[in-house]
Motif scaffolding. Structure first.
Motif, PDB file in Angstrom:
ATOM      1  N   TYR A 136       0.833  -1.209   0.000  1.00  0.00           N
ATOM      2  CA  TYR A 136       0.000   0.000   0.000  1.00  0.00           C
ATOM      3  C   TYR A 136       0.863   1.254   0.000  1.00  0.00           C
ATOM      4  N   ARG A 137       2.019   1.176   0.685  1.00  0.00           N
ATOM      5  CA  ARG A 137       2.902   2.334   0.804  1.00  0.00           C
ATOM      6  C   ARG A 137       3.404   2.814  -0.554  1.00  0.00           C
ATOM      7  N   LEU A 138       3.556   1.914  -1.513  1.00  0.00           N
ATOM      8  CA  LEU A 138       4.059   2.288  -2.827  1.00  0.00           C
ATOM      9  C   LEU A 138       3.156   3.304  -3.494  1.00  0.00           C
ATOM     10  N   THR A 139       1.852   3.197  -3.261  1.00  0.00           N
ATOM     11  CA  THR A 139       0.892   4.112  -3.871  1.00  0.00           C
ATOM     12  C   THR A 139       0.553   5.277  -2.958  1.00  0.00           C
ATOM     13  N   ASN A 140       0.561   5.040  -1.648  1.00  0.00           N
ATOM     14  CA  ASN A 140       0.086   6.046  -0.691  1.00  0.00           C
ATOM     15  C   ASN A 140       1.041   6.152   0.495  1.00  0.00           C
ATOM     16  N   PRO A 141       2.234   6.695   0.294  1.00  0.00           N
ATOM     17  CA  PRO A 141       3.219   6.671   1.380  1.00  0.00           C
ATOM     18  C   PRO A 141       2.765   7.376   2.654  1.00  0.00           C
ATOM     19  N   ARG A 142       2.099   8.517   2.518  1.00  0.00           N
ATOM     20  CA  ARG A 142       1.691   9.239   3.730  1.00  0.00           C
ATOM     21  C   ARG A 142       0.458   8.604   4.366  1.00  0.00           C
ATOM     22  N   CYS A 143      -0.484   8.184   3.538  1.00  0.00           N
ATOM     23  CA  CYS A 143      -1.645   7.478   4.085  1.00  0.00           C
ATOM     24  C   CYS A 143      -1.209   6.190   4.772  1.00  0.00           C
ATOM     25  N   CYS A 144      -0.145   5.586   4.273  1.00  0.00           N
ATOM     26  CA  CYS A 144       0.316   4.329   4.863  1.00  0.00           C
ATOM     27  C   CYS A 144       0.837   4.535   6.275  1.00  0.00           C
ATOM     28  N   ASP A 145       1.388   5.701   6.577  1.00  0.00           N
ATOM     29  CA  ASP A 145       1.826   5.968   7.945  1.00  0.00           C
ATOM     30  C   ASP A 145       0.636   5.891   8.899  1.00  0.00           C
ATOM     31  N   LEU A 146      -0.499   6.475   8.473  1.00  0.00           N
ATOM     32  CA  LEU A 146      -1.720   6.396   9.275  1.00  0.00           C
ATOM     33  C   LEU A 146      -2.215   4.955   9.341  1.00  0.00           C
ATOM     34  N   ALA A 147      -2.212   4.276   8.198  1.00  0.00           N
ATOM     35  CA  ALA A 147      -2.686   2.893   8.159  1.00  0.00           C
ATOM     36  C   ALA A 147      -1.840   1.997   9.063  1.00  0.00           C
ATOM     37  N   THR A 148      -0.535   2.229   9.092  1.00  0.00           N
ATOM     38  CA  THR A 148       0.350   1.420   9.922  1.00  0.00           C
ATOM     39  C   THR A 148       0.023   1.586  11.398  1.00  0.00           C
ATOM     40  N   PRO A 154      -7.545  -5.094  11.651  1.00  0.00           N
ATOM     41  CA  PRO A 154      -7.083  -5.878  10.492  1.00  0.00           C
ATOM     42  C   PRO A 154      -6.799  -4.989   9.289  1.00  0.00           C
ATOM     43  N   ALA A 155      -5.953  -5.483   8.395  1.00  0.00           N
ATOM     44  CA  ALA A 155      -5.501  -4.672   7.263  1.00  0.00           C
ATOM     45  C   ALA A 155      -6.658  -4.203   6.393  1.00  0.00           C
ATOM     46  N   HIS A 156      -7.627  -5.098   6.091  1.00  0.00           N
ATOM     47  CA  HIS A 156      -8.700  -4.663   5.194  1.00  0.00           C
ATOM     48  C   HIS A 156      -9.583  -3.617   5.855  1.00  0.00           C
ATOM     49  N   ASP A 157      -9.803  -3.712   7.188  1.00  0.00           N
ATOM     50  CA  ASP A 157     -10.574  -2.679   7.891  1.00  0.00           C
ATOM     51  C   ASP A 157      -9.781  -1.381   7.979  1.00  0.00           C
ATOM     52  N   THR A 158      -8.462  -1.503   8.137  1.00  0.00           N
ATOM     53  CA  THR A 158      -7.600  -0.326   8.143  1.00  0.00           C
ATOM     54  C   THR A 158      -7.704   0.423   6.826  1.00  0.00           C
ATOM     55  N   PHE A 159      -7.602  -0.316   5.713  1.00  0.00           N
ATOM     56  CA  PHE A 159      -7.679   0.326   4.402  1.00  0.00           C
ATOM     57  C   PHE A 159      -9.048   0.971   4.182  1.00  0.00           C
ATOM     58  N   ARG A 160     -10.112   0.301   4.643  1.00  0.00           N
ATOM     59  CA  ARG A 160     -11.451   0.878   4.501  1.00  0.00           C
ATOM     60  C   ARG A 160     -11.534   2.238   5.193  1.00  0.00           C
ATOM     61  N   LEU A 161     -11.017   2.293   6.423  1.00  0.00           N
ATOM     62  CA  LEU A 161     -11.096   3.533   7.199  1.00  0.00           C
ATOM     63  C   LEU A 161     -10.276   4.636   6.546  1.00  0.00           C
ATOM     64  N   VAL A 162      -9.053   4.326   6.144  1.00  0.00           N
ATOM     65  CA  VAL A 162      -8.198   5.337   5.524  1.00  0.00           C
ATOM     66  C   VAL A 162      -8.782   5.791   4.183  1.00  0.00           C
ATOM     67  N   GLU A 163      -9.331   4.856   3.404  1.00  0.00           N
ATOM     68  CA  GLU A 163      -9.886   5.223   2.106  1.00  0.00           C
ATOM     69  C   GLU A 163     -11.184   6.021   2.242  1.00  0.00           C
ATOM     70  N   ARG A 164     -11.951   5.794   3.304  1.00  0.00           N
ATOM     71  CA  ARG A 164     -13.123   6.642   3.557  1.00  0.00           C
ATOM     72  C   ARG A 164     -12.686   8.073   3.845  1.00  0.00           C
ATOM     73  N   LEU A 165     -11.628   8.210   4.639  1.00  0.00           N
ATOM     74  CA  LEU A 165     -11.076   9.537   4.911  1.00  0.00           C
ATOM     75  C   LEU A 165     -10.605  10.183   3.617  1.00  0.00           C
ATOM     76  N   ARG A 166      -9.885   9.420   2.792  1.00  0.00           N
ATOM     77  CA  ARG A 166      -9.387   9.957   1.528  1.00  0.00           C
ATOM     78  C   ARG A 166     -10.555  10.407   0.637  1.00  0.00           C
ATOM     79  N   ALA A 167     -11.591   9.594   0.543  1.00  0.00           N
ATOM     80  CA  ALA A 167     -12.720   9.924  -0.329  1.00  0.00           C
ATOM     81  C   ALA A 167     -13.402  11.215   0.116  1.00  0.00           C
ATOM     82  N   ASP A 168     -13.595  11.364   1.427  1.00  0.00           N
ATOM     83  CA  ASP A 168     -14.232  12.588   1.921  1.00  0.00           C
ATOM     84  C   ASP A 168     -13.352  13.811   1.675  1.00  0.00           C
ATOM     85  N   LEU A 169     -12.048  13.671   1.906  1.00  0.00           N
ATOM     86  CA  LEU A 169     -11.142  14.795   1.672  1.00  0.00           C
ATOM     87  C   LEU A 169     -11.058  15.134   0.176  1.00  0.00           C
TER      88      LEU A 169
END
Length: 238
Positions: A127-139, A147-162
């Protein structure tokens, strides 16, 4: 060493993948063990073909567990339709693989997030390859036990709203801060240089303002509990 033999480094280069991926596929049961001579493992053309097949299936959205089942069925030469849940046993391998790909556990995630979950033993690193800064939050979220898939869901919801907020306001903000002055200018090379400078300054100002607003929002929702009231001192403490 024969012409069709590879060390793990050579195999990874020939298959356009990484040594780490080769090891992961071996650990997950997708890739047979190499022939070990001395302390060196040697891979053959069958390993290379298998790696290329894995890469193609990953590129079509299949997950590692599904690929392993598919490859095991291929190796056995039987039960492929049953493994994939396909009704017609005489379907081609390509048709069976296509049916397997239709299963999607994460339909709301963008393709790069689904590929990270499917193609790596370390989804966060992929994930970091595409989203290095978002990955810091995801980590950090993943470190809490999410879990990783729930982590990505949460971060991607934030990204979509922003993204929606940025799309709504960015055009007007950048026009007022930079574009309008350029449109009203003679548009000389000097004006063009000023536009580039104004755009850079506008981006900095807007980014800082957005950061401040996010900080304020977090402050509203992250109040610390009041300090605990100390109990009466014991006789020993007195």
């Amino acid at each position: 060493m024969a012409a069709d033999e590879f060390t793990i480094d050579e195999l990874a280069r020939a298959a356009d993948t990484t040594v780490r991926s080769v090891r992961v596929y071996h650990e997950r049961g997708l890739l047979p063990s190499p022939e070990v001579r001395g302390r060196i493992g040697y891979y053959g053309s069958d390993h290379l073909n298998r790696l290329q097949t894995i890469s193609r299936l990953l590129g079509r959205g299949m997950k590692l567990n599904g690929i392993r089942e598919l490859l095991e069925a291929w190796d056995r030469g039987d039960g492929l339709a049953d493994v994939l849940g396909v009704k017609h046993a005489n379907s081609t391998a390509a048709e069976l693989a296509a049916n397997a790909e239709q299963e999607d556990d994460y339909p709301e995630l963008p393709d790069y997030a689904k590929q990270a979950l499917a193609s790596s033993a370390d989804p966060l690193e992929a994930y970091r390859l595409t989203n290095p800064r978002c990955c810091d939050l995801a980590t950090r979220l993943n470190d809490t036990g999410l879990p990783a898939h729930d982590t990505f869901r949460l971060v991607e919801r934030l990204r979509a709203d922003l993204d929606r907020i940025a799309d709504r306001f960015a055009t007007e903000l950048f026009y007022r801060l930079a574009g309008q002055a350029y449109e009203e200018s003679p548009r000389t090379p000097r004006d063009r240089t000023k536009l580039e400078t104004d755009l850079a300054i506008a981006q900095l100002i807007v980014t800082r303002a957005a950061s401040e607003l996010i900080d304020q929002a977090f402050a509203r929702h992250s109040e610390l509990p009041p300090p605990a009231v100390p109990g009466p001192q014991s006789a020993i403490e007195r």
